[in-house]
Design a protein around this motif. Structure first.
Motif, short mmCIF file in Angstrom:
data_model
loop_
_atom_site.label_atom_id
_atom_site.label_comp_id
_atom_site.label_asym_id
_atom_site.label_seq_id
_atom_site.Cartn_x
_atom_site.Cartn_y
_atom_site.Cartn_z
N ILE A 198 0.85 -1.20 0.00
CA ILE A 198 0.00 0.00 0.00
C ILE A 198 0.88 1.24 0.00
CG2 ILE A 198 -1.81 1.25 1.25
CD1 ILE A 198 -2.61 -1.42 2.51
N ASP A 199 0.55 2.19 -0.85
CA ASP A 199 1.30 3.44 -0.93
C ASP A 199 0.89 4.34 0.23
OD1 ASP A 199 2.63 5.73 -1.55
OD2 ASP A 199 1.54 6.17 -3.40
N LYS A 200 1.82 4.50 1.18
CA LYS A 200 1.53 5.31 2.36
C LYS A 200 2.28 6.63 2.36
CE LYS A 200 2.85 1.65 4.63
NZ LYS A 200 2.71 0.60 3.61
N ASP A 201 2.97 6.94 1.25
CA ASP A 201 3.82 8.12 1.20
C ASP A 201 3.28 9.23 0.31
OD1 ASP A 201 5.75 6.89 2.89
OD2 ASP A 201 6.50 5.77 1.18
N THR A 202 2.60 8.86 -0.77
CA THR A 202 2.07 9.88 -1.68
C THR A 202 1.00 10.71 -0.99
OG1 THR A 202 2.48 8.39 -3.54
CG2 THR A 202 0.98 10.26 -3.92
N SER A 203 1.05 12.01 -1.20
CA SER A 203 0.10 12.91 -0.56
C SER A 203 -1.31 12.64 -1.07
CB SER A 203 0.47 14.37 -0.85
OG SER A 203 1.72 14.67 -0.28
N ILE A 204 -2.27 12.70 -0.15
CA ILE A 204 -3.69 12.53 -0.50
C ILE A 204 -4.47 13.66 0.15
CG2 ILE A 204 -3.57 10.03 -0.78
CD1 ILE A 204 -4.61 9.71 2.05
N PRO A 205 -5.69 13.95 -0.31
CA PRO A 205 -6.44 15.10 0.20
C PRO A 205 -6.72 15.03 1.71
CG PRO A 205 -7.40 14.32 -1.85
CD PRO A 205 -6.36 13.33 -1.48
N VAL A 250 -0.79 4.10 9.33
CA VAL A 250 -1.89 3.13 9.37
C VAL A 250 -3.18 3.75 8.83
CG1 VAL A 250 -3.32 1.71 10.88
CG2 VAL A 250 -0.86 1.84 11.27
N LEU A 251 -3.45 4.99 9.22
CA LEU A 251 -4.67 5.66 8.74
C LEU A 251 -4.62 5.87 7.23
CD1 LEU A 251 -5.28 8.28 11.58
CD2 LEU A 251 -6.67 6.29 11.05
N LYS A 252 -3.46 6.30 6.74
CA LYS A 252 -3.33 6.50 5.29
C LYS A 252 -3.46 5.17 4.55
CE LYS A 252 -0.79 9.33 3.16
NZ LYS A 252 0.26 10.14 2.54
N ALA A 253 -2.90 4.11 5.12
CA ALA A 253 -3.02 2.80 4.47
C ALA A 253 -4.48 2.40 4.36
CB ALA A 253 -2.23 1.76 5.27
N TRP A 254 -5.26 2.65 5.40
CA TRP A 254 -6.69 2.28 5.35
C TRP A 254 -7.44 3.13 4.33
CZ3 TRP A 254 -11.49 4.39 5.94
CH2 TRP A 254 -12.55 3.48 6.07
N VAL A 255 -7.17 4.43 4.30
CA VAL A 255 -7.87 5.32 3.37
C VAL A 255 -7.53 4.94 1.93
CG1 VAL A 255 -8.08 7.70 2.57
CG2 VAL A 255 -8.05 7.21 5.02
#
Length: 875
Positions: A477-484, A515-520
């Motif tokens: 899972i990409d956990k580094d790229t910026s998301i909104p 962990v939160l970014k991975a779930w989103v």
């Protein structure tokens, strides 16, 4: 974790740097204390397990930024040889060097270096300064220098000390590379070969000057030998040992080998063949076989025949430390008894200040705030004495022994502090979890009793059905790229359970974010809602060093209990959930329901944070752990029962207050007895027909419903799975529009539930319970004529038109007398139309009849079952 065996537990302490009180961070919040930063970083060290490394166990935070570290400890070390001036045989030197390099290489693979090795054991390497160096941000978070100049590599000395106030290096001080440890190892090996303490009697300034002048010398080993008068000892060494020393003590880091390079060096040709490559044990959740190399003795029964066997030594180090704490162990007390911690009167701690004439007053620098690497051995005598009556057979348990029957009935908080009880429970869960998923049903069975705090993280994962190679899934899972949602996550994390030292640490914030970014990212059909961080907190706390498991547990938990709660438009899901909750309040406590409805205090005003976060927003973590231990055994309807149980604890205050007072009451929720809440929730759950909490927006039926997953005892096997998971038939409950659902005060139950709860036989006869009454009472509100044409056996006929008087009270008749005698049992209202049945049920609720429900579909659902009976004609 490695077994304790002949090791001991040791503790040492140091202070973190104190931060100014009037300084805030860039976000406007107070700066995180350095001790909490260190505590967060230390957790990584607990995961480093290798045959050549001593195991770090725990770190605790005390007053005034004091930290106490607990680790695997041995009394004898190579320092003993140095103190005696003895030399070690060359074969032993090569063996020690090889084993040390194995440990160093393993640490390098985990991105860590030691910077200064100061003590080694004959079979294990102990790095006393390891925790300090790794955890204190390369020395920036403490007021003392890291390492001894005699053992520091030249490049480390040239780099200088790091300070928390030094902003020239930003937030990332220059780390030390793997080659610095090779230099330190070379110094130690030189001392072992010569029996001399290198540079021990020279002033620090002279030591530094001497080490830095070695840069212009080709043969550093010879120069050191000449300096200390041991040139003959060096000349007598085998060539391969001298070659090893010269490679380790290479001044230029670019020419000095790494630990991995040295392990492959020809100097270890005769040593490396004696060792097998270390393979890290396979974890519980992996695609590899966990028992590929398992070997069992021929006679398993002989395992516990030796009365003198040290069974405690076969338990893992973290288990022994946990039991030591339960048996009354106190780290600060142990250190105080050894005078490592010394208290001083406040007047003796006044700061030092200077007058204009140069005269000084007050105290100089307190030496106690410098590093004292003295390790205190923690005595296990008290623990062994507490466990002397635990038999050897208990270490081979596959189910709870009978002797625990008395302890099981004690309050949970007492059981969790009972040393003997916890040992037996830990052993049992350890065996069951190692056999997961094959022993999944046994895990469920034992979890109904209680879950030992030490294994709660793995036990929850088993209860949630987590399986497979979770680490590979998480890594993909990409956990580094910026998301909104990054901005909202950054805002929420510093407010989520920040009273907890672990979660409030910078390391905790980073793990939260990942962990939160991975779930989103992995759930594109869902969105981040405030409250998701609170849901993540219990899983992250329990699996702080295993983000993949925290993510896997969270990903399994949300679909089961919060299906579609995190849709972009979740209003229809939330409204249906709250409506069912209102019906559950009316079902279990009609008096309270009537009062709350009269004052307009509806669940929309207080219950959304409860269910959106499964109570993690309103309770501290230690209460959530006990609550979720039971929640995970129940199906998706169990949270309704928890909500009702909370209201019933506040019942007297709610009934005595109006709307404004209730709002104030829930704005600062009073103390809730969680053990009582759990106990009452189970009772409510067992009294609730499973179709009464049916929601059409709940999780769809699974391909294969797990029939084992949830029951609180023999009386609750009826509720072993979600109603949605049951095969649908003509007798199942039908979906209902939200508008129609809100119009009904009492819940509906399916014809299946009615048949099951009435225990109707194929001939339409009602089976009697041991008490002589059916479990429920069916109230048929049709006319006398319709009732006579066919009705459910055992039901009573109270025609709707004659049931209630003008003032809303029940009319007096034999049938209402029967109704009164069944007060407190489940009452199911049956009619031709659902409208009349719902109105009749509403009237019963208004006169405070509990456990009132209506039959979904009315009597028409029962006509084709063959279970309706017709009264025999009287002759």
């Amino acid at each position: 974790m490695r077994p304790l065996r002949d090791a001991q537990l040791g503790a040492f302490t140091f202070f973190a740097s104190a931060l100014p009180h009037d300084v805030c961070g860039s976000n406007g919040l107070p700066l995180t204390p350095n001790s909490i930063k260190i505590l967060g970083r230390f957790q990584l060290l607990k995961t480093i397990t290798h045959p050549r490394l001593c195991q770090y166990v725990d770190i605790t935070r005390g007053k005034h930024e004091r930290l106490v570290v607990v680790a695997e400890h041995y009394e004898s070390s190579l320092n003993d040889f140095q103190k005696l001036g003895a030399t070690v045989s060359t074969d032993k030197v090569l063996q020690i060097a090889y084993e040390t390099l194995e440990g160093l290489e393993f640490m390098n693979k985990h991105g860590m270096v030691i910077k200064c090795i100061i003590a080694m054991l004959l079979t294990y390497i102990v790095f006393v300064l390891l925790s300090v160096h790794v955890c204190v941000h390369h020395g920036a978070d403490v007021d003392f220098p890291i390492g001894y100049p005699s053992y520091l590599a030249p490049e480390v000395i040239a780099q200088g000390p790091a300070h928390h106030s030094d902003t020239s290096q930003g937030d990332n001080p220059l780390p030390s590379g793997p080659k610095t440890d090779v230099w330190s190892l070379g110094v130690l090996l030189f001392e072992l070969c010569t029996g001399r303490g290198l540079l021990q009697n020279i002033e620090i300034s002279e030591k530094l000057k001497f080490i830095l002048t070695l840069g212009c010398i080709d043969d550093i080993v010879t120069v050191l030998a000449e300096e200390h008068g041991c040139l003959d000892a060096i000349r007598d060494l085998p060539k391969n040992v001298v070659t090893l020393l010269r490679k380790c003590l290479t001044f230029q880091p670019s020419r000095r080998p790494t630990p991995a390079d040295l392990l492959a060096d020809p100097v270890f040709e005769g040593v490396s063949c004696l060792y097998t490559l270390y393979q890290q044990p396979v974890g519980l959740f992996s695609s590899s076989l966990r028992c590929a190399h398992l070997e069992l003795p021929e006679d398993i029964g002989q395992l516990c025949k030796d009365d003198d066997e040290d069974y405690l030594g076969e338990r893992s180090i973290d288990e022994v430390y946990h039991l030591w704490c339960l048996a009354g162990g106190d780290l600060e007390k142990e250190l105080t008894n050894k005078e490592i911690i010394q208290s001083k009167p406040p007047v003796c701690t006044l700061p030092n200040f200077l007058l204009e004439d140069g005269e000084s007053f007050g105290q100089g620098r307190d030496r106690s705030f410098l590093l004292d690497d003295t390790t205190v051995t923690l005595s296990l005598c008290q623990l062994k004495n507490r466990l002397k009556d635990v038999s050897g057979e208990c270490h081979l348990l596959t189910e709870s022994p009978n002797e625990l029957s008395c302890t099981v009935n004690l309050p949970l908080i007492i059981r969790e502090r009972d040393t003997e009880y916890q040992l037996i429970r830990i052993i049992l869960f350890d065996r069951l979890l190692k056999a997961y998923p094959y022993k999944k049903n046994h895990v469920w069975k034992e979890a109904r009793v209680d879950i030992p705090p030490l294994v709660r993280g793995l036990a929850w994962a088993a209860l949630l059905g987590v399986e497979g190679d979770i680490q590979a899934k998480y890594d993909a899972i990409d956990k580094d790229t910026s998301i909104p949602t990054d901005r909202q996550i950054e805002v929420d994390i510093p407010r989520c359970h920040q009273y907890d030292e672990l979660l409030s640490s910078p390391q905790g914030h980073r793990k939260f974010r990942r962990v939160l970014k991975a779930w989103v990212v992995s759930h594109p059909e869902l969105v981040y809602w405030q409250g998701l961080d609170s849901l993540c907190a219990p899983f992250l706390w329990l699996n702080f060093n295993n983000e993949a498991l925290a993510y896997a547990c969270m990903s399994a938990f949300i679909p089961k209990y919060l299906y579609n709660f995190f849709l972009k438009d979740n209003s229809h899901v939330i409204q249906e959930y709250l409506t069912v909750f209102s019906q559950m309040i009316a079902f279990h406590d009609p008096e309270l329901s009537n009062h709350l409805n009269e004052i307009g205090f509806i669940p929309d005003l207080y219950a959304i944070p409860w269910f959106l976060t499964m109570f993690t927003h309103v309770f501290p973590l230690h209460k959530i752990f006990h609550l979720w231990d039971t929640l995970l055994l129940g199906n998706s309807s169990f949270p309704f029962c928890i909500g009702v149980a909370i209201l019933q604890q506040l019942r007297d205050r709610l009934l005595a207050n109006g709307f404004n007072e209730c709002i104030l009451l829930f704005s600062d929720l009073p103390e809730i007895d969680i053990e009582r809440c759990v106990r009452e929730s189970i009772s409510l759950f067992c009294w609730t027909p499973k179709s009464a909490t049916y929601r059409q927006h709940a999780q769809p039926p699974k391909a294969q419903a797990d029939r084992s997953a949830s029951c609180f005892g023999k009386t609750a096997t009826h509720y072993s799975s979600d109603y949605q998971d049951m095969p649908k038939t003509d007798l199942s409950r039908e979906p209902l529009a939200l508008r129609d659902l809100k119009a009904e005060v009492s819940p509906r139950i399916s014809a299946e539930d009615l048949i099951d709860l009435c225990e109707l036989s194929a001939g339409g006869q009602t089976k009697k319970s041991k008490a002589g009454k059916p479990k429920i009472l069916a109230v048929d509100i049709r006319s006398i004529e319709d009732f006579g044409r066919g009705h459910i056996s055992g039901s009573v006929n109270i025609p709707y038109s004659t049931a209630f008087s003008a003032d809303g009270e029940l009319a007096q008749c034999p049938a209402t007398g029967t109704l009164q005698s069944f007060r407190g049992r489940v009452i199911v209202v049956i009619g031709h139309s659902m409208k009349s049945a719902a109105m009749f049920a509403t009237h019963l609720v208004k006169v405070n009849y509990p456990r009132v429900a209506t039959l979904d579909g009315g009597i028409n659902k029962m006509k084709h079952t063959g279970l309706l009976t017709v009264p025999s004609p009287q002759i």
